[in-house]
Motif scaffolding. Sequence first.
Motif, PDB file in Angstrom:
ATOM      1  N   TYR A  35      33.716  16.317  64.075  1.00  0.00           N
ATOM      2  CA  TYR A  35      34.467  17.433  63.519  1.00  0.00           C
ATOM      3  C   TYR A  35      33.536  18.426  62.842  1.00  0.00           C
ATOM      4  O   TYR A  35      32.500  18.062  62.311  1.00  0.00           O
ATOM      5  CB  TYR A  35      35.476  16.963  62.465  1.00  0.00           C
ATOM      6  CG  TYR A  35      36.539  16.024  62.968  1.00  0.00           C
ATOM      7  CD1 TYR A  35      36.968  16.042  64.294  1.00  0.00           C
ATOM      8  CD2 TYR A  35      37.133  15.114  62.098  1.00  0.00           C
ATOM      9  CE1 TYR A  35      37.943  15.167  64.730  1.00  0.00           C
ATOM     10  CE2 TYR A  35      38.113  14.237  62.535  1.00  0.00           C
ATOM     11  CZ  TYR A  35      38.508  14.267  63.850  1.00  0.00           C
ATOM     12  OH  TYR A  35      39.469  13.404  64.276  1.00  0.00           O
ATOM     13  N   LYS A  36      33.968  19.659  62.857  1.00  0.00           N
ATOM     14  CA  LYS A  36      33.286  20.689  62.082  1.00  0.00           C
ATOM     15  C   LYS A  36      34.360  21.504  61.373  1.00  0.00           C
ATOM     16  O   LYS A  36      35.166  22.168  62.028  1.00  0.00           O
ATOM     17  CB  LYS A  36      32.456  21.600  62.997  1.00  0.00           C
ATOM     18  CG  LYS A  36      31.749  22.733  62.265  1.00  0.00           C
ATOM     19  CD  LYS A  36      30.708  23.375  63.182  1.00  0.00           C
ATOM     20  CE  LYS A  36      30.144  24.661  62.571  1.00  0.00           C
ATOM     21  NZ  LYS A  36      29.537  24.417  61.239  1.00  0.00           N
ATOM     22  N   VAL A  37      34.394  21.408  60.058  1.00  0.00           N
ATOM     23  CA  VAL A  37      35.377  22.174  59.299  1.00  0.00           C
ATOM     24  C   VAL A  37      34.878  23.605  59.205  1.00  0.00           C
ATOM     25  O   VAL A  37      33.829  23.880  58.623  1.00  0.00           O
ATOM     26  CB  VAL A  37      35.595  21.586  57.900  1.00  0.00           C
ATOM     27  CG1 VAL A  37      36.533  22.477  57.096  1.00  0.00           C
ATOM     28  CG2 VAL A  37      36.150  20.183  57.996  1.00  0.00           C
ATOM     29  N   MET A  38      35.629  24.525  59.805  1.00  0.00           N
ATOM     30  CA  MET A  38      35.188  25.913  59.878  1.00  0.00           C
ATOM     31  C   MET A  38      35.408  26.618  58.546  1.00  0.00           C
ATOM     32  O   MET A  38      34.522  27.280  58.015  1.00  0.00           O
ATOM     33  CB  MET A  38      35.965  26.658  60.966  1.00  0.00           C
ATOM     34  CG  MET A  38      35.859  26.048  62.347  1.00  0.00           C
ATOM     35  SD  MET A  38      34.151  25.760  62.845  1.00  0.00           S
ATOM     36  CE  MET A  38      33.580  27.452  62.999  1.00  0.00           C
ATOM     37  N   ASN A  39      36.635  26.502  58.062  1.00  0.00           N
ATOM     38  CA  ASN A  39      36.988  27.254  56.865  1.00  0.00           C
ATOM     39  C   ASN A  39      38.198  26.627  56.188  1.00  0.00           C
ATOM     40  O   ASN A  39      38.969  25.914  56.826  1.00  0.00           O
ATOM     41  CB  ASN A  39      37.317  28.705  57.236  1.00  0.00           C
ATOM     42  CG  ASN A  39      36.179  29.640  56.881  1.00  0.00           C
ATOM     43  OD1 ASN A  39      35.592  29.517  55.798  1.00  0.00           O
ATOM     44  ND2 ASN A  39      35.874  30.549  57.788  1.00  0.00           N
ATOM     45  N   LEU A  40      38.328  26.922  54.919  1.00  0.00           N
ATOM     46  CA  LEU A  40      39.480  26.482  54.145  1.00  0.00           C
ATOM     47  C   LEU A  40      40.216  27.719  53.656  1.00  0.00           C
ATOM     48  O   LEU A  40      39.580  28.686  53.236  1.00  0.00           O
ATOM     49  CB  LEU A  40      39.025  25.647  52.931  1.00  0.00           C
ATOM     50  CG  LEU A  40      38.045  24.490  53.204  1.00  0.00           C
ATOM     51  CD1 LEU A  40      37.672  23.805  51.895  1.00  0.00           C
ATOM     52  CD2 LEU A  40      38.656  23.513  54.172  1.00  0.00           C
ATOM     53  N   TYR A  41      41.539  27.672  53.720  1.00  0.00           N
ATOM     54  CA  TYR A  41      42.321  28.812  53.254  1.00  0.00           C
ATOM     55  C   TYR A  41      43.462  28.323  52.375  1.00  0.00           C
ATOM     56  O   TYR A  41      43.962  27.218  52.571  1.00  0.00           O
ATOM     57  CB  TYR A  41      42.888  29.607  54.430  1.00  0.00           C
ATOM     58  CG  TYR A  41      41.829  30.118  55.369  1.00  0.00           C
ATOM     59  CD1 TYR A  41      41.121  31.279  55.077  1.00  0.00           C
ATOM     60  CD2 TYR A  41      41.517  29.420  56.535  1.00  0.00           C
ATOM     61  CE1 TYR A  41      40.134  31.734  55.934  1.00  0.00           C
ATOM     62  CE2 TYR A  41      40.534  29.874  57.392  1.00  0.00           C
ATOM     63  CZ  TYR A  41      39.847  31.035  57.081  1.00  0.00           C
ATOM     64  OH  TYR A  41      38.864  31.479  57.927  1.00  0.00           O
ATOM     65  N   SER A  42      43.865  29.179  51.472  1.00  0.00           N
ATOM     66  CA  SER A  42      44.991  28.811  50.620  1.00  0.00           C
ATOM     67  C   SER A  42      46.264  29.523  51.070  1.00  0.00           C
ATOM     68  O   SER A  42      47.323  29.326  50.496  1.00  0.00           O
ATOM     69  CB  SER A  42      44.687  29.153  49.162  1.00  0.00           C
ATOM     70  OG  SER A  42      44.453  30.538  49.049  1.00  0.00           O
ATOM     71  N   ASN A  43      46.157  30.342  52.115  1.00  0.00           N
ATOM     72  CA  ASN A  43      47.349  31.011  52.643  1.00  0.00           C
ATOM     73  C   ASN A  43      47.132  31.404  54.100  1.00  0.00           C
ATOM     74  O   ASN A  43      46.006  31.486  54.576  1.00  0.00           O
ATOM     75  CB  ASN A  43      47.679  32.249  51.797  1.00  0.00           C
ATOM     76  CG  ASN A  43      46.548  33.259  51.829  1.00  0.00           C
ATOM     77  OD1 ASN A  43      46.333  33.925  52.832  1.00  0.00           O
ATOM     78  ND2 ASN A  43      45.793  33.338  50.734  1.00  0.00           N
ATOM     79  N   CYS A  44      48.223  31.667  54.789  1.00  0.00           N
ATOM     80  CA  CYS A  44      48.164  31.989  56.217  1.00  0.00           C
ATOM     81  C   CYS A  44      47.510  33.343  56.483  1.00  0.00           C
ATOM     82  O   CYS A  44      46.776  33.508  57.461  1.00  0.00           O
ATOM     83  CB  CYS A  44      49.565  32.013  56.812  1.00  0.00           C
ATOM     84  SG  CYS A  44      50.267  30.387  57.076  1.00  0.00           S
ATOM     85  N   GLU A  45      47.799  34.300  55.631  1.00  0.00           N
ATOM     86  CA  GLU A  45      47.306  35.652  55.856  1.00  0.00           C
ATOM     87  C   GLU A  45      45.782  35.666  56.020  1.00  0.00           C
ATOM     88  O   GLU A  45      45.250  36.229  56.987  1.00  0.00           O
ATOM     89  CB  GLU A  45      47.722  36.579  54.701  1.00  0.00           C
ATOM     90  CG  GLU A  45      49.200  36.925  54.679  1.00  0.00           C
ATOM     91  CD  GLU A  45      50.085  35.825  54.059  1.00  0.00           C
ATOM     92  OE1 GLU A  45      49.556  34.734  53.759  1.00  0.00           O
ATOM     93  OE2 GLU A  45      51.291  36.071  53.888  1.00  0.00           O
ATOM     94  N   ASP A  46      45.087  35.007  55.097  1.00  0.00           N
ATOM     95  CA  ASP A  46      43.625  34.976  55.170  1.00  0.00           C
ATOM     96  C   ASP A  46      43.157  34.251  56.430  1.00  0.00           C
ATOM     97  O   ASP A  46      42.222  34.679  57.105  1.00  0.00           O
ATOM     98  CB  ASP A  46      43.040  34.271  53.931  1.00  0.00           C
ATOM     99  CG  ASP A  46      43.270  35.087  52.660  1.00  0.00           C
ATOM    100  OD1 ASP A  46      43.626  36.284  52.786  1.00  0.00           O
ATOM    101  OD2 ASP A  46      43.081  34.540  51.556  1.00  0.00           O
ATOM    102  N   ALA A  47      43.831  33.147  56.712  1.00  0.00           N
ATOM    103  CA  ALA A  47      43.440  32.362  57.886  1.00  0.00           C
ATOM    104  C   ALA A  47      43.585  33.179  59.157  1.00  0.00           C
ATOM    105  O   ALA A  47      42.743  33.125  60.054  1.00  0.00           O
ATOM    106  CB  ALA A  47      44.300  31.105  57.967  1.00  0.00           C
ATOM    107  N   LEU A  48      44.662  33.988  59.232  1.00  0.00           N
ATOM    108  CA  LEU A  48      44.925  34.751  60.444  1.00  0.00           C
ATOM    109  C   LEU A  48      43.877  35.838  60.669  1.00  0.00           C
ATOM    110  O   LEU A  48      43.482  36.100  61.807  1.00  0.00           O
ATOM    111  CB  LEU A  48      46.333  35.367  60.384  1.00  0.00           C
ATOM    112  CG  LEU A  48      47.467  34.374  60.649  1.00  0.00           C
ATOM    113  CD1 LEU A  48      48.814  34.950  60.248  1.00  0.00           C
ATOM    114  CD2 LEU A  48      47.485  33.973  62.124  1.00  0.00           C
ATOM    115  N   THR A  49      43.406  36.444  59.595  1.00  0.00           N
ATOM    116  CA  THR A  49      42.414  37.507  59.764  1.00  0.00           C
ATOM    117  C   THR A  49      41.095  36.939  60.285  1.00  0.00           C
ATOM    118  O   THR A  49      40.355  37.632  60.975  1.00  0.00           O
ATOM    119  CB  THR A  49      42.166  38.253  58.441  1.00  0.00           C
ATOM    120  OG1 THR A  49      41.721  37.320  57.453  1.00  0.00           O
ATOM    121  CG2 THR A  49      43.432  38.921  57.942  1.00  0.00           C
ATOM    122  N   ASN A  50      40.824  35.671  59.972  1.00  0.00           N
ATOM    123  CA  ASN A  50      39.561  35.068  60.411  1.00  0.00           C
ATOM    124  C   ASN A  50      39.707  34.195  61.654  1.00  0.00           C
ATOM    125  O   ASN A  50      38.769  33.492  62.036  1.00  0.00           O
ATOM    126  CB  ASN A  50      38.987  34.208  59.283  1.00  0.00           C
ATOM    127  CG  ASN A  50      38.476  35.050  58.129  1.00  0.00           C
ATOM    128  OD1 ASN A  50      38.734  36.257  58.079  1.00  0.00           O
ATOM    129  ND2 ASN A  50      37.767  34.426  57.211  1.00  0.00           N
TER     130      ASN A  50
END
Lengths: 211, 211
Positions: free
Chosen positions: A28-43
């Motif tokens: 596994y490679k954890v790419m990123n952590l987000y606390s909301n969908c909006e941020d995750a969607l932009t990346n």
Amino acid sequence: MKKRITIIEDNASIREGFSAVLDTIEKYKVMNLYSNCEDALTNLDQDQPDVVLMDIELPGMDGIAGTIRIKKQLPNCIVLIITVLEDSEKVFRSLCAGAGGYIVKNSNLSEIVQNIDEALAGGAPMSLSIARMVVQSFRQQQDSPLTDREIQVLQSIAEGKSYSKIALDLYVSKETIRSHIKNIYRKLEVSSKADAIKIANSNKWVTGRSL
Amino acid sequence: MKKRITIIEDNASIREGFSAVLDTIEKYKVMNLYSNCEDALTNLDQDQPDVVLMDIELPGMDGIAGTIRIKKQLPNCIVLIITVLEDSEKVFRSLCAGAGGYIVKNSNLSEIVQNIDEALAGGAPMSLSIARMVVQSFRQQQDSPLTDREIQVLQSIAEGKSYSKIALDLYVSKETIRSHIKNIYRKLEVSSKADAIKIANSNKWVTGRSL
DNA sequence: TTTAAAATCCCCCAATATGGGTGATTGATT
DNA sequence: AATCAATCACCCATATTGGGGGATTTTAAA
């Protein structure tokens, strides 16, 4: 090739906990952590995750809406819903949104890893009770006041067919269909297609679905 | 209390093989072995099985019809379908018949035991690919030529509602609904409710089901 | 064996629904 | 500026629906 994972979870300690454990796993490679969908969607384009661990209760856009957006952008991405409670309505809507599995938050971390493996292996990780719910959703009621023929007619009505079309399909006269309908209405105590379909649907006397 | 199991399988060596293994397990009691559904059904009251291992291809009554009969007589009995191939049509019909799980015959015997345990623990044992199929059956298509409003109207049509009823429900004029219908028909290249519903169903633009 | 239920078919009637056509307006989004 | 979505209107002819009477045959249960 390492499997790319992103985590969307507003609780920081859970988020970091998942991340810490998953990071120790070779594949596994954890790419990123987000606390909301909006941020995750932009990346999303940069992250290109194979798997998204998605919390369902989130500030702003909730996990279900987020799942729809993610699947629209990355159809092959597997979204696993992580939640504390097994709310059947939320489970249902998540699956409709395209979730690939539905796992409970309080499972220990090794279970989470197993679930991710299962999803990547082509499965659909679910808790026992959710699997049961999902399978039972196919189950058709055996105890209906309607006869087989009447169910068959009602099924055709639910498919939007006219009496004439049903008559053609079943090789009988249109008057026969009308008779069946009258009997159905009498038995169900309704007087319209819509009402009959509503009852038949809620009692699962008609299918409407396939695999 | 030992869990009562009966096995319905026409291949004698498989039947005996399952039985031999299950008999060594403390918590299980194999009640009877049958090579067809008919015999199993006549003895159902005596056997009172908690779990039935059911082959799907059988001489005479097939496993799906057998499942329906068994569930009608013993609604709490868990029927696990055992099969060699994962035919999606058969899987679907088995689940509709009330099967509690769908496991592949070539799994080794310890897996079978695990599957039975899982079923008794409230789960729904399935192979990875079947679980995926089942979950994906909920998935709604994202790419539809129809607008949200049009989907909404089409959904109402699929529920058997008349234009007037839909208009009332959506707080718009009947003429507006007619406009939407016309646009739907034009986009889908159809000219009847039944045809529109058929397309919408096969593309999963409308739901028709819940958990 | 009598009874009941299921499945089939027929006619009448009036109200409603449907499908097609040809428009128009408003508000977003691009 | 142009497109699309959503809303509404009117005309017209036909089809559909729901309700009311019946009838027959086969099948299943009492």
